[in-house]
Scaffold this active site. Sequence first.
Site, mmCIF file in Angstrom:
data_model
loop_
_atom_site.group_PDB
_atom_site.id
_atom_site.type_symbol
_atom_site.label_atom_id
_atom_site.label_comp_id
_atom_site.label_asym_id
_atom_site.label_seq_id
_atom_site.Cartn_x
_atom_site.Cartn_y
_atom_site.Cartn_z
ATOM 1 N N HIS A 151 0.746 -1.115 0.298
ATOM 2 C CA HIS A 151 -0.083 -0.272 -0.556
ATOM 3 C C HIS A 151 0.929 1.015 -0.038
ATOM 4 C CE1 HIS A 151 -2.803 -2.831 1.098
ATOM 5 N NE2 HIS A 151 -2.123 -3.160 1.727
ATOM 6 N N SER A 272 13.401 22.029 -16.338
ATOM 7 C CA SER A 272 12.150 22.243 -17.008
ATOM 8 C C SER A 272 11.805 23.629 -17.184
ATOM 9 C CB SER A 272 11.509 22.847 -15.052
ATOM 10 O OG SER A 272 10.480 23.841 -15.180
ATOM 11 N N LYS A 278 14.399 22.668 -11.444
ATOM 12 C CA LYS A 278 14.381 21.044 -11.523
ATOM 13 C C LYS A 278 14.890 20.304 -12.799
ATOM 14 C CE LYS A 278 10.530 19.993 -10.717
ATOM 15 N NZ LYS A 278 9.312 20.082 -11.281
ATOM 16 N N GLU A 285 9.059 8.759 -16.091
ATOM 17 C CA GLU A 285 7.613 8.372 -16.117
ATOM 18 C C GLU A 285 6.865 8.007 -17.519
ATOM 19 O OE1 GLU A 285 8.652 12.643 -15.482
ATOM 20 O OE2 GLU A 285 6.834 12.822 -14.752
#
Length: 452
Positions: A151, A272, A278, A285
Amino acid sequence: MSRFSLPQDPLFQQLNTSLGYDRRLWPHDIAQSKAHAEMLAAQGIIGDDERDEILRGLDAVAAELEGGTFDFDGGDEDIHMAIERRLTEIVGRVGGKLHTARSRNDQVVTDLSLFVREEAHATAELVQELAETLVDVAEAHLDWPLPGYTHLQRAQPVYLSHHLLAYVWMLLRDRQRLRFASDEAAVLPLGAGALAGVNFDTDRTLVARELGFEAVSPNSVDAVSNRDFAFDLLHALSVCATHLSRLGSELVIWSSEEFGFVTMSDAWSSGSSIMPQKKNPDAAELLRAKAPRVVSHMTALHGVMHALPLTYNKDLQEDKEHLFDAVDTVQLSLRAATGMMSTATFHADRMREAAADELIAATDLADLLVKRGVPFRECHGIVAGLVRDAVDNDRALSSFSAEELLAHSEHLDDGVAAVLQQSSWLESKVSEGGTSLARVREQLAAARDALQ
Ligand code: ARG
């Protein structure tokens, strides 16, 4: 002469053409045509000189396709028509004999079978490379503890090697599924003709041997209607992509500042456009996000095939783009995953700190009570009470005094301190397939063995 009195509507041609994507089947179409021509001559259906002309012409067509000089602007409907047209331009009328005892219906499914065999094999090789990389990374981080999660809550600690090897076993099963798909595509459809067989005494076994098929399809109706092997490859690819999505997802989570377990190489990250600080794990991803696309290709083929009457229907042309994109997507993802994993840097301190959370030793404390003779269900309750005490009062389990522990259970004696030694939680997992170092070493050897 033509059966038709009107030219095709340009919009119909646009809808109907498959040349834009099926041109990538050309090497298989040429190989198949050569084997077919050889067989026609061996059976006396065409002359040896005609065969030689056709073979010469096919080599010339292949050279144009290979060299990028093939003229695709002939208005051909698909790669099969394009190759036959060009063959006939090169060798003259005899080129028209190649299509004797063959239909595009058995031709296209034969090309597709060859494609599935080749790509299942190529994908399995990439799976193998990723699995080997993961075994190497596992070995290099053999005894690095991190929390295992259920979880996404800290559950029980494991070694990083153990966690990474989990992916190796998934990949070994992917390899198995890819082999199955390749085996399913090893039955030659060619010779089925349009659907009923052909009016010539062909030698299908000869063609099968020439093209590397293991057997010849026993039913011509099934042969031209069958796309099961495409489903098999799509299924293998879907499961593999799903595995990669889980790996990608973990890398995204682990590389967050909150976790800080891993830093992805700059080579697999991006910045970014507005926030200069960033560093984003885009590659991981995308591994995560590619899976549904592959699965949807499989679903789409189910849609195409659903309730489709036997035998060939033009619907079947819609098998290719799904298959091609699924293959390309998974092969790219596998290559990227190998690149990412071989360049990622893991952080022992952050993982160790998270794994040092004493609460994840709760199961081990319960097991200590089991060893003192208390039934497990009661142990669970005793330790749950202890954990609640610790959480409510914001205390570490190791800060409880002997009296406080005894107040929870007479069996919570000085064995507790030993259990709370971090390494003991890992090394206590001695069961086969568990995370203790001896078991992980066994597993590493077994994984290397399976990858031989
Ligand atoms: N381009 C077609 C396909 O991909 C080839 C087979 C065409 N056969 C036919 N009877 N129209 O399925």
